[in-house]
Scaffold this motif. Sequence first.
Motif, PDB file in Angstrom:
ATOM      1  N   SER A  58     -72.364   0.808  25.644  1.00 38.41           N
ATOM      2  CA  SER A  58     -71.693   0.124  26.751  1.00 38.41           C
ATOM      3  C   SER A  58     -72.165  -1.333  26.818  1.00 38.41           C
ATOM      4  O   SER A  58     -73.279  -1.654  26.426  1.00 38.41           O
ATOM      5  CB  SER A  58     -71.974   0.838  28.068  1.00 38.41           C
ATOM      6  OG  SER A  58     -73.356   0.825  28.356  1.00 38.41           O
ATOM      7  N   GLY A  59     -71.278  -2.178  27.301  1.00 36.12           N
ATOM      8  CA  GLY A  59     -71.589  -3.594  27.444  1.00 36.12           C
ATOM      9  C   GLY A  59     -70.425  -4.451  27.001  1.00 36.12           C
ATOM     10  O   GLY A  59     -69.577  -4.003  26.235  1.00 36.12           O
TER      11      GLY A  59
ATOM     12  N   ASN B 178     -78.391  -1.901  25.826  1.00 37.36           N
ATOM     13  CA  ASN B 178     -78.066  -0.561  26.319  1.00 37.36           C
ATOM     14  C   ASN B 178     -78.325   0.509  25.263  1.00 37.36           C
ATOM     15  O   ASN B 178     -78.827   1.595  25.587  1.00 37.36           O
ATOM     16  CB  ASN B 178     -76.620  -0.519  26.806  1.00 37.36           C
ATOM     17  CG  ASN B 178     -76.448  -1.331  28.068  1.00 37.36           C
ATOM     18  OD1 ASN B 178     -77.357  -1.450  28.878  1.00 37.36           O
ATOM     19  ND2 ASN B 178     -75.276  -1.909  28.249  1.00 37.36           N
TER      20      ASN B 178
ATOM     21  N   LYS C 190     -86.713  -0.435  29.828  1.00 35.81           N
ATOM     22  CA  LYS C 190     -86.152  -1.736  30.187  1.00 35.81           C
ATOM     23  C   LYS C 190     -87.243  -2.790  30.309  1.00 35.81           C
ATOM     24  O   LYS C 190     -87.034  -3.949  29.960  1.00 35.81           O
ATOM     25  CB  LYS C 190     -85.356  -1.642  31.482  1.00 35.81           C
ATOM     26  CG  LYS C 190     -84.049  -0.919  31.319  1.00 35.81           C
ATOM     27  CD  LYS C 190     -83.229  -0.928  32.599  1.00 35.81           C
ATOM     28  CE  LYS C 190     -81.892  -0.236  32.363  1.00 35.81           C
ATOM     29  NZ  LYS C 190     -81.011  -0.327  33.532  1.00 35.81           N
TER      30      LYS C 190
ATOM     31  N   HIS D 212     -82.101   1.014  25.097  1.00 37.71           N
ATOM     32  CA  HIS D 212     -82.542   1.751  26.288  1.00 37.71           C
ATOM     33  C   HIS D 212     -82.131   3.221  26.193  1.00 37.71           C
ATOM     34  O   HIS D 212     -82.918   4.108  26.540  1.00 37.71           O
ATOM     35  CB  HIS D 212     -81.987   1.105  27.561  1.00 37.71           C
ATOM     36  CG  HIS D 212     -82.449   1.793  28.801  1.00 37.71           C
ATOM     37  ND1 HIS D 212     -83.773   1.869  29.167  1.00 37.71           N
ATOM     38  CD2 HIS D 212     -81.762   2.467  29.748  1.00 37.71           C
ATOM     39  CE1 HIS D 212     -83.880   2.550  30.287  1.00 37.71           C
ATOM     40  NE2 HIS D 212     -82.668   2.934  30.657  1.00 37.71           N
ATOM     41  N   GLU D 213     -80.923   3.483  25.706  1.00 39.20           N
ATOM     42  CA  GLU D 213     -80.434   4.864  25.579  1.00 39.20           C
ATOM     43  C   GLU D 213     -81.301   5.696  24.642  1.00 39.20           C
ATOM     44  O   GLU D 213     -81.453   6.900  24.850  1.00 39.20           O
ATOM     45  CB  GLU D 213     -78.989   4.876  25.073  1.00 39.20           C
ATOM     46  CG  GLU D 213     -77.974   4.444  26.107  1.00 39.20           C
ATOM     47  CD  GLU D 213     -76.585   4.220  25.504  1.00 39.20           C
ATOM     48  OE1 GLU D 213     -76.332   4.656  24.353  1.00 39.20           O
ATOM     49  OE2 GLU D 213     -75.757   3.594  26.189  1.00 39.20           O
TER      50      GLU D 213
ATOM     51  N   GLU E 206     -75.623  -7.208  25.229  1.00 39.57           N
ATOM     52  CA  GLU E 206     -75.634  -6.129  26.224  1.00 39.57           C
ATOM     53  C   GLU E 206     -75.567  -4.769  25.533  1.00 39.57           C
ATOM     54  O   GLU E 206     -76.248  -3.824  25.947  1.00 39.57           O
ATOM     55  CB  GLU E 206     -74.453  -6.264  27.179  1.00 39.57           C
ATOM     56  CG  GLU E 206     -74.564  -7.430  28.137  1.00 39.57           C
ATOM     57  CD  GLU E 206     -73.300  -7.620  28.968  1.00 39.57           C
ATOM     58  OE1 GLU E 206     -72.331  -6.826  28.847  1.00 39.57           O
ATOM     59  OE2 GLU E 206     -73.277  -8.587  29.756  1.00 39.57           O
TER      60      GLU E 206
END
Length: 113
Positions: free
Chosen positions: A82-83, A92, A101, A95-96, A88
């Motif tokens: 996503s982004g 993401n 973060k 992070h996933e 971005e």
Amino acid sequence: NEQILKIFSILSDKSNYPIIVHCSIGTDRTGMLSFLLNALLGVPEEELYRDYMLSNFAEIGGKRKLTNLTESQYYNDVKNASGNTLSEKAYNFLHEIGVPKEQLNAIISNFTE
């Protein structure tokens, strides 16, 4: 993913700097790391392609094609995250897969201050 988590943990701690990242050729593991890091930092996609293709100036047992990158799993995982921007999407994606973060923000700060 375990190795990515380890590397990004190291990159997030400024006391580890300077850091040298290298390998024999630079288009596989080091190339993946470079792509993820530079995408996270907002380097334009065309520049990332150009960086990947620079490996062809070395003696690497043949020429690398851009499709080696654009058809790779990590590239597609980032592109499908996503982004709205590649940066971005890289944030993401990382992070996933488990990069906190706080570490991602620290890395961005370490490289852009």
